[in-house]
Design an enzyme around this catalytic site. Structure first.
Site, mmCIF file in Angstrom:
data_model
loop_
_atom_site.group_PDB
_atom_site.id
_atom_site.type_symbol
_atom_site.label_atom_id
_atom_site.label_comp_id
_atom_site.label_asym_id
_atom_site.label_seq_id
_atom_site.Cartn_x
_atom_site.Cartn_y
_atom_site.Cartn_z
ATOM 1 N N ASP A 1 0.838 -1.197 0.000
ATOM 2 C CA ASP A 1 0.000 0.000 0.000
ATOM 3 C C ASP A 1 0.878 1.254 0.000
ATOM 4 O O ASP A 1 1.879 1.318 0.707
ATOM 5 C CB ASP A 1 -0.865 -0.033 1.271
ATOM 6 C CG ASP A 1 -1.960 1.009 1.258
ATOM 7 O OD1 ASP A 1 -2.726 1.036 0.289
ATOM 8 O OD2 ASP A 1 -2.035 1.804 2.216
ATOM 9 N N GLU B 1 1.824 -0.050 -4.929
ATOM 10 C CA GLU B 1 0.936 0.999 -5.425
ATOM 11 C C GLU B 1 1.768 2.263 -5.606
ATOM 12 O O GLU B 1 2.249 2.836 -4.636
ATOM 13 C CB GLU B 1 -0.173 1.240 -4.392
ATOM 14 C CG GLU B 1 -1.149 2.295 -4.808
ATOM 15 C CD GLU B 1 -2.007 2.774 -3.647
ATOM 16 O OE1 GLU B 1 -3.132 3.209 -3.921
ATOM 17 O OE2 GLU B 1 -1.576 2.737 -2.488
HETATM 18 C C1 BGC Z 1 -5.547 1.960 -0.608
HETATM 19 C C2 BGC Z 1 -6.773 2.616 -0.102
HETATM 20 C C3 BGC Z 1 -6.469 3.150 1.281
HETATM 21 C C4 BGC Z 1 -5.218 4.031 1.296
HETATM 22 C C5 BGC Z 1 -4.713 4.292 2.670
HETATM 23 C C6 BGC Z 1 -4.658 3.172 -0.706
HETATM 24 O O1 BGC Z 1 -3.938 3.371 -1.674
HETATM 25 O O2 BGC Z 1 -5.702 1.323 -1.833
HETATM 26 O O3 BGC Z 1 -7.875 1.765 -0.097
HETATM 27 O O4 BGC Z 1 -7.559 3.915 1.697
HETATM 28 O O5 BGC Z 1 -4.195 3.454 0.580
HETATM 29 O O6 BGC Z 1 -4.137 3.152 3.212
#
Ligand code: BGC
Length: 530
Positions: A207, A268
């Protein structure tokens, strides 16, 4: 004439380069204990469905004990399982079952922040001089916040402690950001990785992998972040994409590579600049770095073609495969975003043809639309923090429909945690399984052909566009036969395209080719061979 016979895909080593990964939103996938909430036993029971779909791996959204402020992305204990979802033994069992079916399991790790209920943050609140306080970003008491940094969910990224200090949270106030310059934080995450890897887990989706480090001087961002912006650009220069983050991924990669069957990481990396995204996927860093430009593209041929070309170049430059994604738990479902199921099906064929890995979000193979969620049922903090101005992400997180004739479409005997809208049963897996023209059947066929034709998913692509028609030529790298072309007509009128043999069409109303020409209707994609 060129030999066009399909060839069984050769060595799939390493498996992740061209994998189809299926994202499970755990809370909404399948309820094993009848409490209205999806869980590990439910997911285990549905693994044969995923194996039948043909995917290579499952990515499970956060399963940890959490504060419940952001769909599990506010973690209280990184080596725990929320009792709503089961136990650590259930995870072990899931991994064993999955491996037995030839599937890999990726969990979701959240290194940028913890929950405010994490024991570290509790101690940090209680004692400003504690070692735990040094694991977060605290600034001294003052009238105004320390700088102009904004939460990605709206409002300032700083909140006050009861004793007047400020602490940083790029998301909700219940998600305090960790300070990654502190070695105790770094070492603790090493232990977390090993804990799950030793249990047999095959990797992690990471994440906010472009986050973690912040400007050491806490300088203002040069602009004010807005969630409507295309990507994360200069207005987040001080809060994302700091150079130190790459050392963390090198460290994590070394841990992955220390296992006999190496583990994998997909991060991500929501940056606008695709060359910057590529840097996260250098050979000693993350295996996959998500870029979201395609996910954020409107239904527009130029935008699709340019994005694909640019992304392929950015990942090629570092020798990494491109991970493609059209939908996830943070974005409105593509059927609604693009305006029709027909378009979503065409986009799926395009994505599944591209070289690299493809990430599917649970329910997209059923053609689920974005659901209307009544305000009183909403859970997403984005809705609440924006004072209701932004609908938030609940509409793409609705519990899955499995059996159309069962209560709550087979998801659970109890009322689901988010309401399923009227008509949801019509999308159920069992109804689509008996319909050869269903969206589920289309995904199954596409994934099967991807396995049979090396050009699909692991070929070399060249992308051209004529008006609203995009052509992607795919040639197997190893020189095996079976070159495939994907055509997609994103315009409003039919187009004639050259083709020898039709392999697969996103729409049943495509026929031909006749005399080497195929009539491609509006909002349709096809795979053809030569
Ligand atoms: C996740 C989200 C989350 C955020 C904070 C993001 O990129 O995909 O669902 O709310 O990170 O952790």
């Amino acid at each position: 004439m060129q030999d066009t016979r399909p060839v069984e895909r050769a060595a799939r080593d390493p498996w992740w380069r061209d994998a189809v990964v299926y994202q499970v939103y755990l809370r909404s996938f399948a309820d094993g204990n009848g409490d209205g909430v999806g869980d590990f036993p439910g997911l285990r029971s549905r693994l044969p469905y995923l194996a039948g779909l043909g995917v290579d791996a499952v990515w499970v959204t956060p399963h940890y004990v959490s504060g419940g402020a952001d769909g599990g992305y506010d973690v209280v204990d990184f080596t725990s399982v929320d009792p709503d979802y089961g136990t650590v033994e259930d995870v072990r069992g899931l991994v064993e079952d999955a491996h037995g079916l030839g599937l890999r399991v990726l969990l979701d790790i959240v290194p940028n922040h913890t929950s405010d209920r994490h024991e570290w943050f509790r101690r940090a609140l209680a004692d400003p001089d504690s070692p735990e306080a040094a694991r977060y970003h605290f600034r001294p008491a003052s009238e105004e916040p320390p700088n102009n940094w904004q939460s990605m969910f709206g409002g300032p990224a700083w909140s006050r402690t009861p004793d007047g200090r400020w602490y940083l949270h790029l998301f909700t106030p219940q998600q305090p950001d960790l300070n990654w310059t502190n070695p105790a934080v770094v070492e603790d995450f090493d232990r977390t990785l090993r804990f799950w890897f030793d249990l047999g887990v095959d990797g992690f989706r990471v994440d906010v992998a472009y986050g973690l480090f912040k400007d050491p001087e806490y300088r203002d961002n040069p602009g004010i972040y807005s969630p409507t912006l295309f990507g994360h650009g200069p207005e987040q220069a001080m809060t994302t994409n700091q150079p130190g983050v790459h050392d963390v991924w090198r460290r994590w990669r070394a841990i992955c590579d220390s296992y006999a069957d190496p583990k994998m990481l997909v991060g991500e990396v929501s940056l606008a600049d695709l060359a910057e995204v590529g840097r996260y996927a250098r050979p000693d860093e993350l295996h996959h770095a998500f870029q979201f430009r395609l996910l954020k593209s409107d239904w527009d041929a130029a935008s699709f073609a340019d994005t694909i070309t640019e992304a392929l170049a950015a990942f090629d430059a570092v020798g990494a495969p491109a991970p493609w994604v059209l939908g996830n738990h943070d974005k409105a479902r593509q059927v609604t975003r693009y305006g029709s199921l027909r378009r979503a099906r065409a986009a799926a064929l395009l994505m599944l043809a591209l070289p690299g890995s493809a990430y599917l979000y649970a329910g997209e193979e059923l053609g689920l639309p974005e659901a209307d969620v009544p305000d009183q049922a909403r859970r997403d903090p984005i809705f609440f923090r924006s004072g209701g101005k932004r609908a938030g992400r609940d509409g793409c997180r609705i519990p899955m429909p499995w059996e159309g004739g069962e209560e709550n479409a087979g998801f659970s005997g109890a009322t689901p945690w988010l309401p399923q809208p009227a008509g949801w049963a019509g999308y159920a897996v069992d109804r689509q399984e008996s319909d050869p023209g269903s969206t589920l059947a289309l995904y199954r066929q596409a994934i099967l052909l991807r396995d049979l034709y090396p050009a699909l998913g692991s070929g070399r692509a060249s992308v051209t566009r004529t008006g609203d028609v995009v052509r992607v030529d795919l040639v197997a790298q190893s020189g095996e036969p079976g070159a495939v072309t994907c055509w997609i007509n994103m315009g409003a009128t039919p187009a004639g395209v050259p083709a020898h043999r039709l392999l697969l069409s996103s729409s049943p109303d495509v026929t031909g080719p006749v005399a080497g020409v195929l009539r491609l209707k509006a909002d349709t994609a096809v795979w053809v061979t030569w």
